[in-house]
Design a protein around this motif. Structure first.
Motif, PDB file in Angstrom:
ATOM      1  N   LEU A  54      -8.752   4.238  -0.126  1.00 61.98           N
ATOM      2  CA  LEU A  54      -7.303   4.389   0.017  1.00 61.98           C
ATOM      3  C   LEU A  54      -6.839   5.784  -0.388  1.00 61.98           C
ATOM      4  O   LEU A  54      -5.783   6.241   0.043  1.00 61.98           O
ATOM      5  CB  LEU A  54      -6.585   3.319  -0.814  1.00 61.98           C
ATOM      6  N   LEU A  55      -7.625   6.481  -1.198  1.00 56.09           N
ATOM      7  CA  LEU A  55      -7.269   7.845  -1.603  1.00 56.09           C
ATOM      8  C   LEU A  55      -7.158   8.783  -0.411  1.00 56.09           C
ATOM      9  O   LEU A  55      -6.338   9.705  -0.426  1.00 56.09           O
ATOM     10  CB  LEU A  55      -8.318   8.404  -2.570  1.00 56.09           C
ATOM     11  N   GLY A  81      -7.686   7.945  -9.151  1.00 54.38           N
ATOM     12  CA  GLY A  81      -8.622   8.749  -8.386  1.00 54.38           C
ATOM     13  C   GLY A  81      -9.300   9.806  -9.238  1.00 54.38           C
ATOM     14  O   GLY A  81     -10.354  10.324  -8.884  1.00 54.38           O
ATOM     15  N   LEU A  89      -2.842  -4.682  -7.501  1.00 50.62           N
ATOM     16  CA  LEU A  89      -3.946  -3.868  -6.997  1.00 50.62           C
ATOM     17  C   LEU A  89      -5.294  -4.501  -7.308  1.00 50.62           C
ATOM     18  O   LEU A  89      -6.219  -4.434  -6.494  1.00 50.62           O
ATOM     19  CB  LEU A  89      -3.877  -2.453  -7.578  1.00 50.62           C
ATOM     20  N   THR A 117       2.298   2.054  -6.245  1.00 55.83           N
ATOM     21  CA  THR A 117       0.912   1.883  -5.814  1.00 55.83           C
ATOM     22  C   THR A 117       0.285   3.242  -5.526  1.00 55.83           C
ATOM     23  O   THR A 117      -0.830   3.531  -5.974  1.00 55.83           O
ATOM     24  CB  THR A 117       0.839   0.995  -4.558  1.00 55.83           C
ATOM     25  N   LEU A 162     -10.722   2.534  -9.816  1.00 54.27           N
ATOM     26  CA  LEU A 162     -10.679   2.209  -8.396  1.00 54.27           C
ATOM     27  C   LEU A 162     -12.007   1.601  -7.967  1.00 54.27           C
ATOM     28  O   LEU A 162     -13.068   2.044  -8.391  1.00 54.27           O
ATOM     29  CB  LEU A 162     -10.416   3.463  -7.562  1.00 54.27           C
ATOM     30  N   GLY A 191     -10.477   0.872  -3.168  1.00 55.33           N
ATOM     31  CA  GLY A 191      -9.440   1.741  -3.720  1.00 55.33           C
ATOM     32  C   GLY A 191      -9.740   3.206  -3.477  1.00 55.33           C
ATOM     33  O   GLY A 191      -8.839   3.990  -3.159  1.00 55.33           O
ATOM     34  N   TYR A 243      -8.310  -3.314  -4.889  1.00 57.31           N
ATOM     35  CA  TYR A 243      -8.294  -1.857  -4.985  1.00 57.31           C
ATOM     36  C   TYR A 243      -8.691  -1.358  -6.383  1.00 57.31           C
ATOM     37  O   TYR A 243      -9.146  -0.232  -6.530  1.00 57.31           O
ATOM     38  CB  TYR A 243      -6.902  -1.291  -4.674  1.00 57.31           C
ATOM     39  N   VAL A 244      -8.442  -2.186  -7.393  1.00 58.82           N
ATOM     40  CA  VAL A 244      -8.646  -1.777  -8.784  1.00 58.82           C
ATOM     41  C   VAL A 244      -9.502  -2.821  -9.499  1.00 58.82           C
ATOM     42  O   VAL A 244      -9.347  -4.027  -9.270  1.00 58.82           O
ATOM     43  CB  VAL A 244      -7.283  -1.627  -9.507  1.00 58.82           C
ATOM     44  N   VAL A 274      -2.872   4.673  -7.726  1.00 60.95           N
ATOM     45  CA  VAL A 274      -4.130   4.976  -7.034  1.00 60.95           C
ATOM     46  C   VAL A 274      -4.464   6.459  -7.170  1.00 60.95           C
ATOM     47  O   VAL A 274      -5.618   6.824  -7.434  1.00 60.95           O
ATOM     48  CB  VAL A 274      -4.073   4.539  -5.551  1.00 60.95           C
ATOM     49  N   VAL A 331       0.834  -1.207   0.000  1.00 58.39           N
ATOM     50  CA  VAL A 331       0.000   0.000   0.000  1.00 58.39           C
ATOM     51  C   VAL A 331       0.865   1.253   0.000  1.00 58.39           C
ATOM     52  O   VAL A 331       0.520   2.243  -0.639  1.00 58.39           O
ATOM     53  CB  VAL A 331      -0.961  -0.002   1.215  1.00 58.39           C
TER      54      VAL A 331
END
Length: 106
Positions: free
Chosen positions: A75-76, A18, A46, A10, A68, A72, A51-52, A14, A5
């Motif tokens: 995670l932003l 986003g 990911l 990564t 995402l 995901g 996440y993706v 991400v 992460v």
């Protein structure tokens, strides 16, 4: 898990995703310094971790979009917080590096 992460690629992938779904080459151009192999590997990991998402639209050639997932997107938040913290502390970080380099003769 933490190393994945928090790794550079990564975080960049991400962050770019986003902005919305992207195709592979669009993502690669945006990041700029990532190799095709590293981007492929990062996207696969990911996707595997949830996440993706990868969506293939049948056409010639096939149209593949990466986006995402809800995980995901969540995670932003910490990624954006870390980026903001880095920007806010950039002067202090650069001063610490300069002090260190002066002491170590670099």
């Amino acid at each position: 898990m933490f190393s994945r992460v928090g790794d550079k690629w990564t975080m960049l992938v991400v962050a770019y995703l986003g902005e919305g779904p992207m195709r592979f080459n669009e993502l690669r151009r945006g990041i700029g310094t990532i190799s095709q192999k590293m981007l492929t590997s990062t996207l696969r990991t990911l996707e595997r971790d949830g996440y993706v998402s990868r969506t293939v639209t049948p056409s010639r050639p096939p149209h593949v979009d990466y986006a995402l997932t809800d995980l995901g997107l969540s995670l932003l938040v910490p990624i954006n917080d870390l980026a903001r913290w880095t920007i806010e502390n950039l002067d202090a970080i650069q001063a610490a590096r300069a002090d260190y380099d002066a002491r170590e003769g670099n």
